[in-house]
Design a protein around this motif. Structure first.
Motif, PDB file in Angstrom:
ATOM      1  N   ALA A 181      10.599 102.074 -71.122  1.00  0.00           N
ATOM      2  CA  ALA A 181      10.844 103.499 -70.849  1.00  0.00           C
ATOM      3  C   ALA A 181       9.562 104.322 -70.969  1.00  0.00           C
ATOM      4  N   LYS A 182       8.679 103.956 -71.883  1.00  0.00           N
ATOM      5  CA  LYS A 182       7.411 104.699 -72.024  1.00  0.00           C
ATOM      6  C   LYS A 182       6.636 104.676 -70.706  1.00  0.00           C
ATOM      7  N   TYR A 183       6.535 103.491 -70.107  1.00  0.00           N
ATOM      8  CA  TYR A 183       5.816 103.364 -68.833  1.00  0.00           C
ATOM      9  C   TYR A 183       6.528 104.141 -67.726  1.00  0.00           C
ATOM     10  N   ARG A 184       7.859 103.911 -67.650  1.00  0.00           N
ATOM     11  CA  ARG A 184       8.621 104.498 -66.529  1.00  0.00           C
ATOM     12  C   ARG A 184       8.634 106.012 -66.588  1.00  0.00           C
ATOM     13  N   SER A 185       8.485 106.567 -67.786  1.00  0.00           N
ATOM     14  CA  SER A 185       8.569 108.018 -67.923  1.00  0.00           C
ATOM     15  C   SER A 185       7.342 108.728 -67.379  1.00  0.00           C
ATOM     16  N   MET A 186       6.257 108.008 -67.090  1.00  0.00           N
ATOM     17  CA  MET A 186       5.032 108.756 -66.756  1.00  0.00           C
ATOM     18  C   MET A 186       4.122 108.104 -65.732  1.00  0.00           C
ATOM     19  N   LEU A 187       4.471 106.920 -65.202  1.00  0.00           N
ATOM     20  CA  LEU A 187       3.548 106.274 -64.262  1.00  0.00           C
ATOM     21  C   LEU A 187       4.226 105.978 -62.925  1.00  0.00           C
ATOM     22  N   PRO A 188       3.466 106.059 -61.823  1.00  0.00           N
ATOM     23  CA  PRO A 188       4.048 105.781 -60.506  1.00  0.00           C
ATOM     24  C   PRO A 188       4.338 104.285 -60.313  1.00  0.00           C
ATOM     25  N   ASP A 189       5.192 103.983 -59.331  1.00  0.00           N
ATOM     26  CA  ASP A 189       5.656 102.607 -59.099  1.00  0.00           C
ATOM     27  C   ASP A 189       4.520 101.602 -58.921  1.00  0.00           C
ATOM     28  N   GLU A 190       3.482 101.989 -58.185  1.00  0.00           N
ATOM     29  CA  GLU A 190       2.366 101.062 -57.926  1.00  0.00           C
ATOM     30  C   GLU A 190       1.704 100.624 -59.225  1.00  0.00           C
ATOM     31  N   THR A 191       1.527 101.593 -60.128  1.00  0.00           N
ATOM     32  CA  THR A 191       0.907 101.312 -61.429  1.00  0.00           C
ATOM     33  C   THR A 191       1.834 100.451 -62.277  1.00  0.00           C
ATOM     34  N   LEU A 192       3.126 100.754 -62.222  1.00  0.00           N
ATOM     35  CA  LEU A 192       4.101  99.980 -62.993  1.00  0.00           C
ATOM     36  C   LEU A 192       4.061  98.513 -62.578  1.00  0.00           C
ATOM     37  N   LYS A 193       3.988  98.290 -61.272  1.00  0.00           N
ATOM     38  CA  LYS A 193       3.961  96.920 -60.734  1.00  0.00           C
ATOM     39  C   LYS A 193       2.844  96.118 -61.393  1.00  0.00           C
ATOM     40  N   CYS A 194       1.699  96.760 -61.517  1.00  0.00           N
ATOM     41  CA  CYS A 194       0.528  96.102 -62.088  1.00  0.00           C
ATOM     42  C   CYS A 194       0.716  95.871 -63.595  1.00  0.00           C
ATOM     43  N   CYS A 195       1.038  96.927 -64.333  1.00  0.00           N
ATOM     44  CA  CYS A 195       1.142  96.810 -65.800  1.00  0.00           C
ATOM     45  C   CYS A 195       2.353  95.972 -66.215  1.00  0.00           C
ATOM     46  N   PHE A 196       3.409  95.993 -65.429  1.00  0.00           N
ATOM     47  CA  PHE A 196       4.618  95.248 -65.787  1.00  0.00           C
ATOM     48  C   PHE A 196       4.483  93.758 -65.515  1.00  0.00           C
ATOM     49  N   ALA A 197       3.637  93.355 -64.563  1.00  0.00           N
ATOM     50  CA  ALA A 197       3.589  91.924 -64.246  1.00  0.00           C
ATOM     51  C   ALA A 197       2.221  91.410 -63.814  1.00  0.00           C
ATOM     52  N   GLU A 198       1.553  92.148 -62.925  1.00  0.00           N
ATOM     53  CA  GLU A 198       0.350  91.565 -62.314  1.00  0.00           C
ATOM     54  C   GLU A 198      -0.780  91.341 -63.305  1.00  0.00           C
ATOM     55  N   THR A 199      -0.968  92.254 -64.250  1.00  0.00           N
ATOM     56  CA  THR A 199      -2.042  92.067 -65.241  1.00  0.00           C
ATOM     57  C   THR A 199      -1.796  90.788 -66.040  1.00  0.00           C
ATOM     58  N   ALA A 200      -0.577  90.640 -66.552  1.00  0.00           N
ATOM     59  CA  ALA A 200      -0.260  89.446 -67.355  1.00  0.00           C
ATOM     60  C   ALA A 200      -0.368  88.184 -66.505  1.00  0.00           C
ATOM     61  N   ARG A 201       0.104  88.265 -65.265  1.00  0.00           N
ATOM     62  CA  ARG A 201       0.058  87.100 -64.389  1.00  0.00           C
ATOM     63  C   ARG A 201      -1.383  86.631 -64.190  1.00  0.00           C
ATOM     64  N   SER A 202      -2.270  87.587 -64.007  1.00  0.00           N
ATOM     65  CA  SER A 202      -3.657  87.219 -63.766  1.00  0.00           C
ATOM     66  C   SER A 202      -4.358  86.774 -65.057  1.00  0.00           C
ATOM     67  N   VAL A 203      -4.150  87.476 -66.159  1.00  0.00           N
ATOM     68  CA  VAL A 203      -4.825  87.122 -67.430  1.00  0.00           C
ATOM     69  C   VAL A 203      -4.363  85.750 -67.924  1.00  0.00           C
ATOM     70  N   PHE A 204      -3.050  85.482 -67.850  1.00  0.00           N
ATOM     71  CA  PHE A 204      -2.516  84.208 -68.386  1.00  0.00           C
ATOM     72  C   PHE A 204      -2.369  83.135 -67.313  1.00  0.00           C
ATOM     73  N   LYS A 205      -2.876  83.439 -66.121  1.00  0.00           N
ATOM     74  CA  LYS A 205      -2.851  82.486 -65.001  1.00  0.00           C
ATOM     75  C   LYS A 205      -1.440  81.893 -64.799  1.00  0.00           C
ATOM     76  N   LEU A 206      -0.479  82.805 -64.680  1.00  0.00           N
ATOM     77  CA  LEU A 206       0.909  82.372 -64.460  1.00  0.00           C
ATOM     78  C   LEU A 206       1.118  82.110 -62.977  1.00  0.00           C
TER      79      LEU A 206
END
Ligand SMILES: [Zn+2]
Length: 243
Positions: free
Chosen positions: A216-241
């Motif tokens: 909810a903290k993220y959803r309350s203040m960030l646009p969808d494009e940013t959410l996509k990155c912080c919710f999954a893409e950053t972790a996917r790239s850092v942990f090579k998922l």
């Protein structure tokens, strides 16, 4: 797509927590979380046994559960390396150090085992920050991040709000440092995204009951494009998922 980059399984005698398989999967399902990085608590009585439980869960839910090693660095060098290698062979994606829970400050000789293992096996190091100061100040990450520039470091809890300005500073100074934001405030998370870019910031909950409020903290203040990155893409790239 949502990946929780900080979850635990099992019991913890340091923080008196307990997370069951049902509790974890139930919370992921309830909140529409697709995947989670799961590690033993720092106060697990038998971390290798919890590693086995996590590996079994990952097998049962392929593409949903990914293991992370969390092993007390004060174990003997042979024992430590053997267990990390065993976990990496089982598909684990990272290694955690908890300077307070493992009673191992990052400057201690034994902490080097964690950084060397990360370099050897090509996995990121997650460092707990926040509760447990002074051992858990985000600034303690700066020295190893500079000494091991080929290793990726994730500052877990990004200073847990009270030390978040310091976590941001470390990430600004060290390009191999990323922030996981559980226990931070919404406005701090927005500041991380504005100053570092969403590709350096990732969602994590720490415990199943936090998932809903952390999202909810993220959803309350960030646009969808940013959410996509912080919710999954950053972790996917850092942990090579796998995608
Ligand atoms: Zn944690």
């Amino acid at each position: 797509m949502i990946i929780d980059s900080h979850e635990h399984l099992g019991d913890c005698y340091v923080y008196d927590h307990s997370v069951s398989e049902e509790g974890l999967l139930g919370a992921l399902n309830k909140n529409g979380v697709d995947g989670a990085l799961v590690f033993p608590f720092p106060g697990a009585a038998d971390a290798p046994a919890v590693h086995n439980d996590i590996a079994a869960l990952a097998k049962k839910y392929p593409g949903r559960i990914y293991g992370v090693v969390s092993l007390n660095p004060h174990r003997s060098p042979d024992e430590f390396d053997r267990e990390v290698k065993r976990c990496v062979d089982m598909g684990f994606k990272g290694i955690k150090i908890h300077p307070f829970g493992h009673a191992c400050p990052l400057g201690a000789r034994d902490a080097q085992k964690v950084f060397v293992a990360a370099r050897t096996y090509g996995i990121p190091v997650i460092v707990h920050t926040g509760l447990g100061v002074p051992y858990t100040l985000p600034s303690v990450v700066m020295q190893p991040a500079r000494q091991y520039p080929e290793v990726t470091f994730v500052i877990a809890h990004a200073g847990a709000y009270i030390y978040s300005a310091e976590a941001l500073l470390v990430a600004q100074e060290c390009p191999n440092v990323y922030l996981e934001t559980s226990w931070c405030s919404a406005h701090r998370i927005r500041e991380f995204v504005e100053k570092l870019g969403p590709e350096r910031v990732m969602f994590g909950s720490d415990i199943p009951i936090n998932i809903e409020s952390e999202l909810a903290k993220y959803r309350s203040m960030l646009p969808d494009e940013t959410l996509k990155c912080c919710f999954a893409e950053t972790a996917r790239s850092v942990f090579k998922l796998p995608s």
